[in-house]
Motif scaffolding. Structure first.
Motif, PDB file in Angstrom:
ATOM      1  N   ALA A   6      19.898  44.772  28.345  1.00  0.00           N
ATOM      2  CA  ALA A   6      20.203  46.243  28.593  1.00  0.00           C
ATOM      3  C   ALA A   6      19.782  47.193  29.616  1.00  0.00           C
ATOM      4  O   ALA A   6      18.306  47.106  29.224  1.00  0.00           O
ATOM      5  CB  ALA A   6      20.222  47.128  27.198  1.00  0.00           C
ATOM      6  N   THR A  34      24.405  38.167  27.712  1.00  0.00           N
ATOM      7  CA  THR A  34      25.450  39.234  28.603  1.00  0.00           C
ATOM      8  C   THR A  34      24.301  40.120  28.372  1.00  0.00           C
ATOM      9  O   THR A  34      23.389  40.268  28.635  1.00  0.00           O
ATOM     10  CB  THR A  34      26.016  39.585  27.258  1.00  0.00           C
ATOM     11  OG1 THR A  34      26.747  38.663  26.541  1.00  0.00           O
ATOM     12  CG2 THR A  34      26.584  41.073  28.031  1.00  0.00           C
ATOM     13  N   ILE A  36      24.364  44.218  30.575  1.00  0.00           N
ATOM     14  CA  ILE A  36      24.681  45.311  30.282  1.00  0.00           C
ATOM     15  C   ILE A  36      24.225  46.127  31.460  1.00  0.00           C
ATOM     16  O   ILE A  36      22.795  46.548  30.858  1.00  0.00           O
ATOM     17  CB  ILE A  36      24.819  46.072  29.087  1.00  0.00           C
ATOM     18  CG1 ILE A  36      25.921  45.205  28.349  1.00  0.00           C
ATOM     19  CG2 ILE A  36      25.817  47.019  29.208  1.00  0.00           C
ATOM     20  CD1 ILE A  36      25.783  45.296  26.652  1.00  0.00           C
ATOM     21  N   HIS A  53      28.498  39.800  32.388  1.00  0.00           N
ATOM     22  CA  HIS A  53      28.389  41.004  33.086  1.00  0.00           C
ATOM     23  C   HIS A  53      28.920  42.146  31.796  1.00  0.00           C
ATOM     24  O   HIS A  53      30.311  41.854  32.928  1.00  0.00           O
ATOM     25  CB  HIS A  53      28.099  41.384  34.300  1.00  0.00           C
ATOM     26  CG  HIS A  53      27.649  42.296  35.205  1.00  0.00           C
ATOM     27  ND1 HIS A  53      28.430  42.910  35.869  1.00  0.00           N
ATOM     28  CD2 HIS A  53      26.869  43.426  34.780  1.00  0.00           C
ATOM     29  CE1 HIS A  53      27.318  43.945  36.436  1.00  0.00           C
ATOM     30  NE2 HIS A  53      26.894  44.271  35.272  1.00  0.00           N
ATOM     31  N   LEU A  54      28.532  43.194  31.859  1.00  0.00           N
ATOM     32  CA  LEU A  54      28.994  44.158  31.245  1.00  0.00           C
ATOM     33  C   LEU A  54      29.197  45.429  32.462  1.00  0.00           C
ATOM     34  O   LEU A  54      27.590  46.044  32.144  1.00  0.00           O
ATOM     35  CB  LEU A  54      29.270  44.762  29.908  1.00  0.00           C
ATOM     36  CG  LEU A  54      29.641  43.269  29.109  1.00  0.00           C
ATOM     37  CD1 LEU A  54      28.954  44.474  27.322  1.00  0.00           C
ATOM     38  CD2 LEU A  54      30.916  43.425  28.881  1.00  0.00           C
ATOM     39  N   TRP A  56      28.070  48.492  33.085  1.00  0.00           N
ATOM     40  CA  TRP A  56      28.189  49.926  32.355  1.00  0.00           C
ATOM     41  C   TRP A  56      27.331  50.075  32.771  1.00  0.00           C
ATOM     42  O   TRP A  56      26.202  50.177  32.318  1.00  0.00           O
ATOM     43  CB  TRP A  56      27.647  50.347  30.864  1.00  0.00           C
ATOM     44  CG  TRP A  56      29.377  49.199  30.229  1.00  0.00           C
ATOM     45  CD1 TRP A  56      30.442  48.707  30.585  1.00  0.00           C
ATOM     46  CD2 TRP A  56      29.093  48.604  28.530  1.00  0.00           C
ATOM     47  NE1 TRP A  56      31.735  48.226  29.989  1.00  0.00           N
ATOM     48  CE2 TRP A  56      30.885  48.076  28.023  1.00  0.00           C
ATOM     49  CE3 TRP A  56      28.724  48.920  27.537  1.00  0.00           C
ATOM     50  CZ2 TRP A  56      30.937  47.366  27.117  1.00  0.00           C
ATOM     51  CZ3 TRP A  56      29.037  48.028  26.479  1.00  0.00           C
ATOM     52  CH2 TRP A  56      30.486  47.216  26.394  1.00  0.00           C
ATOM     53  N   TYR A  68      28.668  55.640  25.240  1.00  0.00           N
ATOM     54  CA  TYR A  68      28.572  54.077  25.211  1.00  0.00           C
ATOM     55  C   TYR A  68      27.638  54.308  23.963  1.00  0.00           C
ATOM     56  O   TYR A  68      27.639  52.841  22.964  1.00  0.00           O
ATOM     57  CB  TYR A  68      27.671  53.050  26.719  1.00  0.00           C
ATOM     58  CG  TYR A  68      28.848  53.779  28.020  1.00  0.00           C
ATOM     59  CD1 TYR A  68      29.145  52.687  28.063  1.00  0.00           C
ATOM     60  CD2 TYR A  68      28.764  54.375  28.557  1.00  0.00           C
ATOM     61  CE1 TYR A  68      30.060  52.191  29.327  1.00  0.00           C
ATOM     62  CE2 TYR A  68      29.433  54.219  29.733  1.00  0.00           C
ATOM     63  CZ  TYR A  68      29.990  53.567  29.943  1.00  0.00           C
ATOM     64  OH  TYR A  68      30.820  52.959  31.064  1.00  0.00           O
ATOM     65  N   LEU A  72      29.297  50.316  22.466  1.00  0.00           N
ATOM     66  CA  LEU A  72      28.364  49.196  22.524  1.00  0.00           C
ATOM     67  C   LEU A  72      28.494  49.120  20.914  1.00  0.00           C
ATOM     68  O   LEU A  72      29.123  47.892  19.808  1.00  0.00           O
ATOM     69  CB  LEU A  72      26.861  49.918  22.759  1.00  0.00           C
ATOM     70  CG  LEU A  72      25.677  48.361  22.774  1.00  0.00           C
ATOM     71  CD1 LEU A  72      25.948  47.773  22.985  1.00  0.00           C
ATOM     72  CD2 LEU A  72      24.203  49.115  22.979  1.00  0.00           C
TER      73      LEU A  72
END
Length: 370
Positions: A6, A34, A36, A53-54, A56, A68, A72
Motif C-alpha cells: 500500500a 497486489t 494498492i 493493481h487496485l 485506490w 477505504y 480494504l
C-alpha cells in the motif's frame, strides 16, 4: 505467499520504485502481489510484471479517503493475504484501521517501511508500528529508534535499497538517438560537459548549492553545463526562485531544468559527475548515488545519511563533509580535470535487497505460526 503493498501512488519516486521492484521480484518468484495505490507513470510497468493493481488513492488527505478503511477490510477478509506492507503514512493508517477489526486469524502480517526522516509526531508514529519495521538505511534505523523509543530494537531492520545491474550496467552510455533527442529539446547542451543533480525540486535537495557550484567552476571549465533533473510540485514557485538565483550568479545559460524524466539513467551516464547535496534532512537512502556508481559515473555528495553508507562502500573519495563548500569546489575541480575511475562494486544490488525484504516477511510469518 500473497503480498499486498500500500502506498500513495505509482508516480516516479524512491518508495514507488521500491514497491514496483519488489512486485516484479516477488511475482517472478511465484508469489501473488497486489499493489494498492493511485495510478501513475509506474503503473504500466507494475501491471506488465503480472501484479494486480487496485487504483485506490489511499494517500489523498481528505475525509473521503476514510471510506477505504471498510473497503480494504472487506477485501482483506475475502482475499486473506499473508503480508500487508505499507510504504507511506496515510496508507499505513488506512491499513492499520482496516486490520484492527479483523479476526486475529484473518489479519495479515503488517510491515511498514520508513523511507525518510518523517516529522516526529503521532501521525508519523504509524510507520514504527508494524510487526516489523524496515528502514532503508542504518541512518534511518537510528532515527526511528531514537524518536520512537517504545519500539523494540529487534523489530526495526535495515534493508538498503538495491540497484539492478541490468538496468544500470557498468560503462553504460546513451545511444546517439538519445543525444539527438536531448539536443533537439535543449540545444544549449550540445558540445557541453554535463554535471547532474538528480532529484525532485524540493528545498532540501541542494539545488542552490549546485547552482552556486556551477558558477564557481565555470572559470576553470568554460564548457561546463549543470543539469537539474527532477519534477517540481504543481504550482510551486521554487523553480522560479532557482531560475532567479541562476540569473543572479550569471549562469542562466549554463543551468538546465530537465523536469521529470523516465530517462534518468541516460542523464546520469552522460554526465561527468553526479551530485547528491541534500542538506537537512539528509537523504534517507539516495538511490541515484548507487545507480550512477554502478554505471561507473563519479558521485560527489554530502557525507551523511544514507549517502554516507553508500559512498563508504562504493566510492569513499566522493564524500564531502556536509556544508563544506570549499571542499565541494576543490573536489569537483579535481574530478573535472582528472576524472577518477569508479571500480565495479556489488554492494546495494537489487537481488540482495529483494531477498532481504522477503526474508523479513518469512521471519514474521514463521513467528506467527509458532
Amino acid at each position: 505467499m500473497h503480498i499486498v503493498q500500500a502506498l500513495v501512488s505509482l508516480n516516479l519516486g524512491g518508495s514507488e520504485l521500491v514497491a514496483v521492484e519488489l512486485a516484479e521480484y516477488a511475482v517472478a518468484q511465484g508469489h501473488r502481489v497486489t499493489v494498492i495505490a493511485a495510478d501513475g507513470p509506474l503503473g504500466e510497468r507494475l501491471r506488465a510484471c503480472g501484479a494486480e493493481h487496485l487504483d485506490w488513492p489511499l494517500g489523498k488527505k481528505r475525509p473521503g479517503t476514510l471510506k477505504y478503511v471498510s473497503r480494504l477490510r472487506k477485501w482483506l477478509a475475502r482475499e486473506q493475504p499473508d503480508v500487508l506492507h505499507a510504504h507511506s503514512r496515510l496508507p499505513a493508517w488506512i491499513c492499520h484501521l482496516a486490520i484492527r477489526k479483523l479476526d486475529e486469524g484473518q489479519r495479515p502480517a503488517f510491515i511498514t517501511t520508513v523511507h525518510g526522516h518523517y516529522s516526529v509526531s503521532r501521525y508519523s508514529a504509524i510507520m514504527a508500528s508494524g510487526d516489523r519495521v524496515i528502514a532503508v538505511s542504518d541512518a534511518i534505523r537510528d532515527y526511528t529508534l531514537h524518536n520512537y523509543s517504545r519500539i523494540a530494537s529487534d523489530r526495526v531492520v535495515t534493508v538498503h535499497g538495491g540497484i539492478s545491474h541490468q538496468a544500470f550496467p557498468y560503462g553504460y552510455q546513451p545511444d546517439q538517438a538519445w543525444y539527438q533527442s536531448v539536443f533537439s529539446e535543449f540545444p544549449k547542451l550540445e558540445n557541453r560537459r554535463l554535471i547532474c543533480l538528480p532529484g525532485r525540486l524540493s528545498r532540501y535537495k541542494g539545488h542552490a548549492d549546485f547552482i552556486e557550484l556551477v558558477s564557481l567552476l565555470l572559470p576553470d571549465a568554460p564548457d561546463l553545463h549543470g543539469v537539474i533533473v527532477g519534477k517540481a510540485k504543481p504550482g510551486s514557485r521554487y523553480r522560479d526562485e532557482l531560475e532567479g538565483l541562476a540569473r543572479s550568479y550569471g549562469v542562466s545559460d549554463r543551468i538546465t531544468f530537465a523536469g521529470a524524466r523516465l530517462d534518468m539513467r541516460d542523464w546520469m551516464a552522460a554526465s561527468e559527475v553526479v551530485y547528491s547535496l541534500c542538506a537537512d534532512p539528509p537523504e534517507a537512502f539516495g538511490r541515484t548515488v548507487p545507480e550512477a556508481l554502478h554505471m561507473g559515473v563519479p558521485v560527489v555528495g554530502w557525507n551523511h545519511g544514507g549517502v554516507k553508507e553508500i559512498l563508504a562502500a562504493l566510492f569513499p573519495q566522493g564524500a564531502v563533509k556536509p556544508g563544506d563548500r570549499g571542499h565541494l569546489l576543490e573536489l569537483s575541480r579535481s574530478f573535472l580535470s582528472d576524472r577518477p575511475q569508479v571500480a565495479r562494486g556489488d554492494a546495494f544490488g537489487l537481488r540482495e535487497s529483494m531477498q532481504n525484504t522477503m526474508a523479513v516477511y518469512q521471519r514474521v510469518l514463521s513467528g506467527r505460526n509458532t
